[in-house]
Write a protein that holds these residues in place. Structure first.
Motif, PDB file in Angstrom:
ATOM      1  N   LYS A  21      -6.173  -4.579  -4.317  1.00 63.41           N
ATOM      2  CA  LYS A  21      -6.813  -4.520  -2.998  1.00 63.41           C
ATOM      3  C   LYS A  21      -7.738  -3.313  -2.873  1.00 63.41           C
ATOM      4  O   LYS A  21      -8.697  -3.342  -2.131  1.00 63.41           O
ATOM      5  CB  LYS A  21      -5.766  -4.425  -1.887  1.00 63.41           C
ATOM      6  CG  LYS A  21      -4.748  -5.507  -1.896  1.00 63.41           C
ATOM      7  CD  LYS A  21      -5.217  -6.712  -1.157  1.00 63.41           C
ATOM      8  CE  LYS A  21      -4.031  -7.665  -1.063  1.00 63.41           C
ATOM      9  NZ  LYS A  21      -4.278  -8.922  -0.580  1.00 63.41           N
ATOM     10  N   LEU A  22      -7.417  -2.267  -3.581  1.00 61.51           N
ATOM     11  CA  LEU A  22      -8.177  -1.025  -3.480  1.00 61.51           C
ATOM     12  C   LEU A  22      -8.579  -0.594  -4.877  1.00 61.51           C
ATOM     13  O   LEU A  22      -7.728  -0.434  -5.749  1.00 61.51           O
ATOM     14  CB  LEU A  22      -7.294   0.046  -2.820  1.00 61.51           C
ATOM     15  CG  LEU A  22      -7.967   1.298  -2.307  1.00 61.51           C
ATOM     16  CD1 LEU A  22      -9.027   0.973  -1.269  1.00 61.51           C
ATOM     17  CD2 LEU A  22      -6.928   2.222  -1.683  1.00 61.51           C
ATOM     18  N   TRP A  35      -3.594   6.994  10.111  1.00 63.17           N
ATOM     19  CA  TRP A  35      -2.827   5.964   9.409  1.00 63.17           C
ATOM     20  C   TRP A  35      -2.265   4.909  10.344  1.00 63.17           C
ATOM     21  O   TRP A  35      -2.175   3.734   9.978  1.00 63.17           O
ATOM     22  CB  TRP A  35      -1.736   6.581   8.531  1.00 63.17           C
ATOM     23  CG  TRP A  35      -2.354   7.261   7.362  1.00 63.17           C
ATOM     24  CD1 TRP A  35      -2.386   8.595   7.081  1.00 63.17           C
ATOM     25  CD2 TRP A  35      -3.120   6.634   6.334  1.00 63.17           C
ATOM     26  NE1 TRP A  35      -3.108   8.841   5.941  1.00 63.17           N
ATOM     27  CE2 TRP A  35      -3.583   7.646   5.471  1.00 63.17           C
ATOM     28  CE3 TRP A  35      -3.483   5.318   6.054  1.00 63.17           C
ATOM     29  CZ2 TRP A  35      -4.366   7.386   4.351  1.00 63.17           C
ATOM     30  CZ3 TRP A  35      -4.268   5.055   4.947  1.00 63.17           C
ATOM     31  CH2 TRP A  35      -4.694   6.080   4.112  1.00 63.17           C
ATOM     32  N   ILE A  89       0.866  -1.176   0.000  1.00 66.30           N
ATOM     33  CA  ILE A  89       0.000   0.000   0.000  1.00 66.30           C
ATOM     34  C   ILE A  89       0.905   1.229   0.000  1.00 66.30           C
ATOM     35  O   ILE A  89       1.862   1.315   0.779  1.00 66.30           O
ATOM     36  CB  ILE A  89      -0.976   0.010   1.195  1.00 66.30           C
ATOM     37  CG1 ILE A  89      -1.934   1.206   1.092  1.00 66.30           C
ATOM     38  CG2 ILE A  89      -0.260  -0.016   2.520  1.00 66.30           C
ATOM     39  CD1 ILE A  89      -3.076   1.166   2.091  1.00 66.30           C
ATOM     40  N   TRP A 108      -9.633   1.910   6.912  1.00 70.91           N
ATOM     41  CA  TRP A 108      -9.795   0.878   5.893  1.00 70.91           C
ATOM     42  C   TRP A 108     -11.256   0.566   5.564  1.00 70.91           C
ATOM     43  O   TRP A 108     -11.605   0.455   4.378  1.00 70.91           O
ATOM     44  CB  TRP A 108      -9.034  -0.381   6.285  1.00 70.91           C
ATOM     45  CG  TRP A 108      -8.971  -1.367   5.160  1.00 70.91           C
ATOM     46  CD1 TRP A 108      -9.510  -2.610   5.117  1.00 70.91           C
ATOM     47  CD2 TRP A 108      -8.354  -1.171   3.886  1.00 70.91           C
ATOM     48  NE1 TRP A 108      -9.265  -3.212   3.911  1.00 70.91           N
ATOM     49  CE2 TRP A 108      -8.553  -2.337   3.134  1.00 70.91           C
ATOM     50  CE3 TRP A 108      -7.651  -0.118   3.308  1.00 70.91           C
ATOM     51  CZ2 TRP A 108      -8.068  -2.495   1.839  1.00 70.91           C
ATOM     52  CZ3 TRP A 108      -7.171  -0.268   2.022  1.00 70.91           C
ATOM     53  CH2 TRP A 108      -7.385  -1.443   1.304  1.00 70.91           C
ATOM     54  N   LEU A 121     -12.350   3.236   3.198  1.00 72.60           N
ATOM     55  CA  LEU A 121     -11.660   3.214   1.909  1.00 72.60           C
ATOM     56  C   LEU A 121     -12.139   2.064   1.031  1.00 72.60           C
ATOM     57  O   LEU A 121     -12.125   2.178  -0.188  1.00 72.60           O
ATOM     58  CB  LEU A 121     -10.151   3.123   2.126  1.00 72.60           C
ATOM     59  CG  LEU A 121      -9.529   4.300   2.879  1.00 72.60           C
ATOM     60  CD1 LEU A 121      -8.054   4.023   3.151  1.00 72.60           C
ATOM     61  CD2 LEU A 121      -9.704   5.593   2.113  1.00 72.60           C
ATOM     62  N   ARG A 122     -12.552   0.960   1.630  1.00 71.36           N
ATOM     63  CA  ARG A 122     -13.038  -0.206   0.885  1.00 71.36           C
ATOM     64  C   ARG A 122     -14.519  -0.112   0.539  1.00 71.36           C
ATOM     65  O   ARG A 122     -15.018  -0.877  -0.261  1.00 71.36           O
ATOM     66  CB  ARG A 122     -12.818  -1.481   1.710  1.00 71.36           C
ATOM     67  CG  ARG A 122     -11.389  -1.899   1.833  1.00 71.36           C
ATOM     68  CD  ARG A 122     -10.866  -2.485   0.590  1.00 71.36           C
ATOM     69  NE  ARG A 122     -11.680  -3.644   0.230  1.00 71.36           N
ATOM     70  CZ  ARG A 122     -11.436  -4.436  -0.765  1.00 71.36           C
ATOM     71  NH1 ARG A 122     -10.405  -4.230  -1.534  1.00 71.36           N
ATOM     72  NH2 ARG A 122     -12.206  -5.445  -1.040  1.00 71.36           N
ATOM     73  N   ASN A 172      -9.234   3.582  12.347  1.00 72.16           N
ATOM     74  CA  ASN A 172      -8.951   2.752  11.192  1.00 72.16           C
ATOM     75  C   ASN A 172      -9.797   3.226  10.004  1.00 72.16           C
ATOM     76  O   ASN A 172     -11.023   3.158  10.034  1.00 72.16           O
ATOM     77  CB  ASN A 172      -9.270   1.291  11.536  1.00 72.16           C
ATOM     78  CG  ASN A 172      -9.072   0.350  10.372  1.00 72.16           C
ATOM     79  OD1 ASN A 172      -8.626   0.730   9.286  1.00 72.16           O
ATOM     80  ND2 ASN A 172      -9.418  -0.910  10.590  1.00 72.16           N
ATOM     81  N   LEU A 175      -4.493  -3.431   9.152  1.00 65.96           N
ATOM     82  CA  LEU A 175      -4.147  -4.163   7.928  1.00 65.96           C
ATOM     83  C   LEU A 175      -3.083  -5.221   8.189  1.00 65.96           C
ATOM     84  O   LEU A 175      -3.067  -6.265   7.535  1.00 65.96           O
ATOM     85  CB  LEU A 175      -3.675  -3.190   6.850  1.00 65.96           C
ATOM     86  CG  LEU A 175      -4.759  -2.325   6.223  1.00 65.96           C
ATOM     87  CD1 LEU A 175      -4.138  -1.238   5.354  1.00 65.96           C
ATOM     88  CD2 LEU A 175      -5.734  -3.170   5.422  1.00 65.96           C
ATOM     89  N   THR A 187      -4.917   2.371  11.004  1.00 71.59           N
ATOM     90  CA  THR A 187      -5.251   1.732   9.727  1.00 71.59           C
ATOM     91  C   THR A 187      -4.185   0.709   9.362  1.00 71.59           C
ATOM     92  O   THR A 187      -4.499  -0.445   9.041  1.00 71.59           O
ATOM     93  CB  THR A 187      -5.400   2.788   8.610  1.00 71.59           C
ATOM     94  OG1 THR A 187      -6.408   3.728   8.985  1.00 71.59           O
ATOM     95  CG2 THR A 187      -5.747   2.141   7.287  1.00 71.59           C
ATOM     96  N   TRP A 244      -3.008   0.657  -4.013  1.00 71.37           N
ATOM     97  CA  TRP A 244      -2.779  -0.726  -3.609  1.00 71.37           C
ATOM     98  C   TRP A 244      -3.432  -1.609  -4.656  1.00 71.37           C
ATOM     99  O   TRP A 244      -4.588  -2.007  -4.527  1.00 71.37           O
ATOM    100  CB  TRP A 244      -3.335  -1.001  -2.226  1.00 71.37           C
ATOM    101  CG  TRP A 244      -2.807  -2.248  -1.596  1.00 71.37           C
ATOM    102  CD1 TRP A 244      -1.909  -3.125  -2.116  1.00 71.37           C
ATOM    103  CD2 TRP A 244      -3.139  -2.741  -0.306  1.00 71.37           C
ATOM    104  NE1 TRP A 244      -1.655  -4.137  -1.233  1.00 71.37           N
ATOM    105  CE2 TRP A 244      -2.403  -3.920  -0.103  1.00 71.37           C
ATOM    106  CE3 TRP A 244      -3.979  -2.308   0.696  1.00 71.37           C
ATOM    107  CZ2 TRP A 244      -2.495  -4.666   1.055  1.00 71.37           C
ATOM    108  CZ3 TRP A 244      -4.058  -3.054   1.855  1.00 71.37           C
ATOM    109  CH2 TRP A 244      -3.324  -4.220   2.039  1.00 71.37           C
TER     110      TRP A 244
END
Length: 190
Positions: free
Chosen positions: A141-142, A156, A81, A180, A183-184, A178, A163, A159, A138
């Motif tokens: 994954k992203l 971060w 990432i 993540w 972001l997902r 977090n 991860l 996060t 990433w």
């Protein structure tokens, strides 16, 4: 120098997980870029100090590109990432030959960037001082998209720990959260 050291470090790594923090000093005054980079600046930018500023941005972009290429070359890109961010907004009032820096023949004039459409600048709590973009990469994954929620640099740590599979104990409190799940999220894509 920073880019070369980062690439050498990446190329010397084993397959173990890693964190590589690269605190570029660009874009920051005073600026004097190599002539070959300044030559690439569009001719429409005529002010010498602004040409230096533009060249500094281009130099930073080149450096990030080289690091991403090194990740590809070493086969690590799909499992790495990359977060590119800034700690503050620009300082539009900055002068490339500011007297707080030693005199060294820097092109005089404005060289502080722009925070438009936001009010304020570096060192202020208005949006222009604290609202900065972040780019995250990433592959696999992203998915491409845009997150428009509020986030902070302190987010971060939790996060990255999440991860990495680290479970925070109850006696240790994070300053951030977090990111993540956000972001997902399918809802964040624009």
């Amino acid at each position: 120098l920073i880019t070369r050291e980062a690439i050498q470090w990446l190329e010397s790594r084993t397959d173990k997980p890693f964190l590589l923090y690269i605190p570029f000093t660009a874009v920051h005054i005073p600026i004097r870029e190599p002539a070959d980079i300044v030559k690439r600046v569009p001719k429409a930018i005529t002010e010498p100090s602004r040409r230096q500023f533009a060249a500094n941005v281009m130099h930073l972009d080149d450096s990030v590109g080289k690091i991403l290429a090194a990740l590809e070359k070493t086969g690590r890109a799909a499992n790495t990432i990359v977060v590119f961010s800034s700690d503050n907004g620009g300082l539009p009032s900055a002068k490339n030959n500011d007297t707080k820096y030693p005199e060294d023949g820097y092109d005089p004039g404005p060289a502080g960037g722009s925070n438009i459409p936001f009010r304020g600048q570096k060192g202020e709590v208005y949006e222009g001082g604290i609202h900065t973009p972040t780019v995250i990469r990433w592959p696999g994954k992203l998915t491409p998209g845009k997150y428009t929620g509020v986030a902070h640099i302190s987010d971060w740590m939790p996060t990255f720990c999440a991860l990495a599979g680290y479970s925070n104990s109850t006696d240790l409190k994070w300053d951030g959260q977090n990111l993540w799940p956000y972001l997902r999220s399918e809802e964040r894509r624009v």
